[in-house]
Scaffold this active site. Structure first.
Site, PDB file in Angstrom:
ATOM      1  N   CYS A   1      -0.573   3.442  -8.210  1.00  0.00           N
ATOM      2  CA  CYS A   1      -1.187   3.683  -9.529  1.00  0.00           C
ATOM      3  C   CYS A   1      -0.113   3.822 -10.599  1.00  0.00           C
ATOM      4  CB  CYS A   1      -2.041   4.953  -9.509  1.00  0.00           C
ATOM      5  SG  CYS A   1      -3.412   4.868  -8.363  1.00  0.00           S
TER       6      CYS A   1
ATOM      7  N   ARG B   1      -9.820   0.583  -7.371  1.00  0.00           N
ATOM      8  CA  ARG B   1      -9.173  -0.040  -8.545  1.00  0.00           C
ATOM      9  C   ARG B   1     -10.146  -1.048  -9.146  1.00  0.00           C
ATOM     10  NH1 ARG B   1      -3.969   1.733  -7.619  1.00  0.00           N
ATOM     11  NH2 ARG B   1      -3.622   2.205  -5.430  1.00  0.00           N
TER      12      ARG B   1
HETATM   13  C1  BEZ Z   1      -1.403   4.751  -4.672  1.00  0.00           C
HETATM   14  O1  BEZ Z   1      -0.287   4.601  -4.212  1.00  0.00           O
HETATM   15  O2  BEZ Z   1      -1.649   4.549  -5.860  1.00  0.00           O
HETATM   16  C2  BEZ Z   1      -2.521   5.112  -3.766  1.00  0.00           C
HETATM   17  C3  BEZ Z   1      -2.473   4.703  -2.453  1.00  0.00           C
HETATM   18  C4  BEZ Z   1      -3.505   5.052  -1.598  1.00  0.00           C
HETATM   19  C5  BEZ Z   1      -4.566   5.816  -2.070  1.00  0.00           C
HETATM   20  C6  BEZ Z   1      -4.620   6.196  -3.389  1.00  0.00           C
HETATM   21  C7  BEZ Z   1      -3.595   5.854  -4.246  1.00  0.00           C
END
Ligand code: BEZ
Length: 238
Positions: free
Chosen positions: A74, A151
């Protein structure tokens, strides 16, 4: 109007920071689809309280969700959107992020990203702690996660119609070139009454929409300066 999808409904409630407009309390709510009006809401954001419709004004809006603050993928996505925000601006697009994190978390993460990635987010983030916006837009996909938003990307046009929706799972970051390509394709299709073929990018030839009547077939035959592969597959430069 949203189109009901069997087995995919979201619910609304009355007590929340974000308020869905024109929706009776506790009614099952269908997932929004392409062609639906974008559901309106009022929400607390890092830029203060906003009403989605007022935020949009007469612009296109990219409404997007991320799973959680202080997570690696993110962080890369939101900073890349920030770095390329002028490219959205030049296409008349506004950006609005959503996650179920609190406003305090958002504010701390924004500061942290400015420090560690030297990037300040120019767009607001909705603090959707009560999941009102997430539910309104079907951003939580329980098979992937029952607690956080996947997402999502909602491309909303200036007439407030959802024109494209893209979903990615938690473990795959989005591609900003592709997001901008979709924005270009939607706007090019609208402006020129054409369609965009596979792998199209700005400057490439476009598709003349297929004829729907014999008269249109005849008109199609008379077209000059086009690549005519068959009566239904005609490309032209803009
Ligand atoms: C992330 O790295 O943004 C992420 C990875 C797995 C679950 C939620 C966020």
């Amino acid at each position: 109007m949203c189109t009901p999808i069997p087995g995919m409904t979201t619910t609304t409630s009355t007590t929340s920071t974000a308020t869905a407009h024109n929706t009776p309390p506790n009614t099952p709510r269908p997932m929004p689809r392409i062609g639906d009006k974008a559901p309106d809401f009022t929400a607390n954001t890092t830029h203060g309280e906003l009403r989605f419709r007022d935020f949009q004004g007469d612009k296109w809006t990219l409404l997007f969700s991320h799973p959680a603050d202080f997570t690696p993928v993110c962080s890369t996505e939101l900073c890349e959107l920030a770095k390329r925000s002028k490219e959205f601006e030049s296409r008349n697009f506004k950006l609005l992020g959503v996650s179920v994190d609190s406003i305090h978390s958002h504010l701390a993460w924004v500061e942290n990203l400015a420090q560690i990635l030297d990037t300040r987010l120019p767009y607001p983030l909705v603090a959707d702690t009560d999941k009102k916006v997430s539910e309104l837009y079907g951003m939580i996909h329980p098979g992937e996660s029952s607690t956080v938003t996947v997402r999502t990307l909602f491309f909303v046009d200036p007439k407030n119609t959802i024109r494209a929706i893209i979903y990615y799972p938690l473990n795959v970051g989005r591609n900003v070139d592709e997001i901008l390509r979709v924005a270009d394709a939607l706007q090019t299709a609208d402006t020129n009454a054409v369609a965009c073929p596979v792998n199209w990018k700005k400057g490439d030839k476009v598709i003349v929409p297929p004829p729907k009547t014999e008269k249109e077939v005849a008109a199609r035959k008379a077209l000059t300066n086009v690549d005519r592969l068959d009566f239904y597959l005609v490309k032209k430069s803009l």
